[in-house]
Scaffold this motif. Structure first.
Motif, PDB file in Angstrom:
ATOM      1  N   ARG A   1       0.811  -1.219   0.000  1.00 49.65           N
ATOM      2  CA  ARG A   1       0.000   0.000   0.000  1.00 49.65           C
ATOM      3  C   ARG A   1       0.852   1.280   0.000  1.00 49.65           C
ATOM      4  NH1 ARG A   1      -5.333  -1.243   0.834  1.00 49.65           N
ATOM      5  NH2 ARG A   1      -5.765  -3.303   1.720  1.00 49.65           N
TER       6      ARG A   1
ATOM      7  N   ASP B   1       1.919   4.813  -1.183  1.00 52.33           N
ATOM      8  CA  ASP B   1       1.165   5.934  -1.749  1.00 52.33           C
ATOM      9  C   ASP B   1       1.900   6.579  -2.915  1.00 52.33           C
ATOM     10  OD1 ASP B   1      -1.027   6.007   0.261  1.00 52.33           O
ATOM     11  OD2 ASP B   1       0.613   6.490   1.627  1.00 52.33           O
TER      12      ASP B   1
ATOM     13  N   THR C   1      -4.879  -4.822  -7.785  1.00 52.27           N
ATOM     14  CA  THR C   1      -5.114  -3.859  -6.709  1.00 52.27           C
ATOM     15  C   THR C   1      -6.499  -4.063  -6.106  1.00 52.27           C
ATOM     16  OG1 THR C   1      -3.706  -2.269  -7.851  1.00 52.27           O
ATOM     17  CG2 THR C   1      -5.137  -1.413  -6.120  1.00 52.27           C
TER      18      THR C   1
ATOM     19  N   ARG D   1      -7.511   3.622  -5.037  1.00 51.33           N
ATOM     20  CA  ARG D   1      -6.413   2.951  -4.353  1.00 51.33           C
ATOM     21  C   ARG D   1      -5.314   2.604  -5.344  1.00 51.33           C
ATOM     22  NH1 ARG D   1      -8.363  -1.061  -0.035  1.00 51.33           N
ATOM     23  NH2 ARG D   1      -8.733   0.963   0.892  1.00 51.33           N
TER      24      ARG D   1
ATOM     25  N   GLN E   1     -11.519  -0.260  -4.016  1.00 52.61           N
ATOM     26  CA  GLN E   1     -11.789   0.687  -2.925  1.00 52.61           C
ATOM     27  C   GLN E   1     -13.268   1.022  -2.938  1.00 52.61           C
ATOM     28  OE1 GLN E   1      -9.306   4.104  -2.961  1.00 52.61           O
ATOM     29  NE2 GLN E   1     -10.325   5.107  -1.247  1.00 52.61           N
TER      30      GLN E   1
END
Length: 295
Positions: free
Chosen positions: A36, A38, A92, A166, A95
């Motif tokens: 995760r 960013d 991924t 995300r 979200q």
């Protein structure tokens, strides 16, 4: 809390061919996704890229970060992307929101047409591009990336939102800029010459990064961070250093200080390594796995 990972433009320098270089970058992208991250930042290691300069690393990582349903339209055919089929899928996690106003999943889209009456057509991987009203204060142009929230596919119900889905962002920047960011958090340099990570030490580090976020920098297999920064590996601090306030940094040349004081910690997360060289993608999994642990 922000997690930034910094990798050099030279991280594929030892790859024998473009296929192997692309595969390596695929695992860098996997590590960024799994843990995760960013922000995945490519910093310049000018003159050390070997055959894979001219933005190759940045381009392939940006491609990997693009959702599969948008890659053809966003990238077309480029020489750098010749072997992207060998990269492992990121998969991924979707979200989703909560509550009646935030239900549905976030998806990336590309504006394919700017119409009249404040509407745009967006390709977001559904069967056909969808026509959506542009929220007040948002200005969009053709080809621009956007985020939409899809609450229903049949019939299609979606809206444009000012929110990032995300996944990680790929950024080209230099070390000085990244280490001076207000949200840099704990600034960690990875090196086999750094402080050896232990079970007792890990708890303190994780507590600190969990509260403040972190910026973790990696070198390349044949050129570690000390070499990139221009000082001898024997001068790497073996224990954590005092944090130097970003406001005190006035010049990027300060990164070349022999004690590497722009970092809060020089860390060896693979003590007693059995291989002479730990590759960047391997180091990312080793380091981020440790720093992602919870109490």
């Amino acid at each position: 809390m922000t997690v930034s990972v910094l990798v050099p433009s030279s991280l594929t320098r030892e790859a024998e061919d473009k296929r192997e270089a692309t595969r390596k970058l695929g695992y860098v992208a996997r590590a960024a996704t799994v843990f995760r991250v960013d922000r995945l930042v490519v910093f310049p290691d000018s003159g050390a890229e070997g055959r894979w300069g001219d933005g190759f690393v940045e381009t392939v990582l940006r491609y990997a970060a693009t959702p599969p349903y948008l890659r053809k339209e966003a990238w077309g055919k480029r020489d750098e992307l010749e072997y992207v089929g060998v990269m492992p899928p990121l998969r991924t996690a979707p979200q989703t929101g909560s509550g009646s106003d935030e239900s549905g999943s976030l998806r990336q889209g590309i504006v394919t047409e700017v119409g009249s009456e404040g509407r745009v057509r967006v390709n977001c991987g559904l069967q056909h591009p969808v026509s959506l009203p542009v929220p007040d204060g948002m200005e969009l142009g053709e080809g621009e990336r956007v985020t939409i929230r899809v609450s229903s596919r049949r019939p299609v119900r979606a809206k444009l939102v000012d929110q990032s889905p995300r996944g990680y962002d790929v950024i080209a920047s230099d070390l000085s800029t990244e280490l001076s960011r207000d949200d840099a958090g704990v600034r960690i340099a990875t090196s086999r010459h750094g402080e050896q990570l232990s079970v007792s030490r890990l708890g303190d580090i994780v507590a600190d990064t969990g509260a403040r976020g972190m910026t973790v920098a990696f070198g390349s297999p044949e050129r570690g961070l000390p070499e990139i920064l221009g000082f001898d590996p024997s001068e790497v601090p073996s224990e954590g250093t005092e944090r130097v306030a970003a406001a005190e940094a006035t010049d990027g040349d300060e990164l070349d200080e022999p004690d590497g004081s722009r970092f809060d910690l020089w860390l060896d997360a693979v003590p007693n390594q059995g291989s002479e060289v730990v590759r960047t993608e391997e180091a990312m999994f080793a380091v981020l796995a440790c720093l992602s642990l919870t109490e």
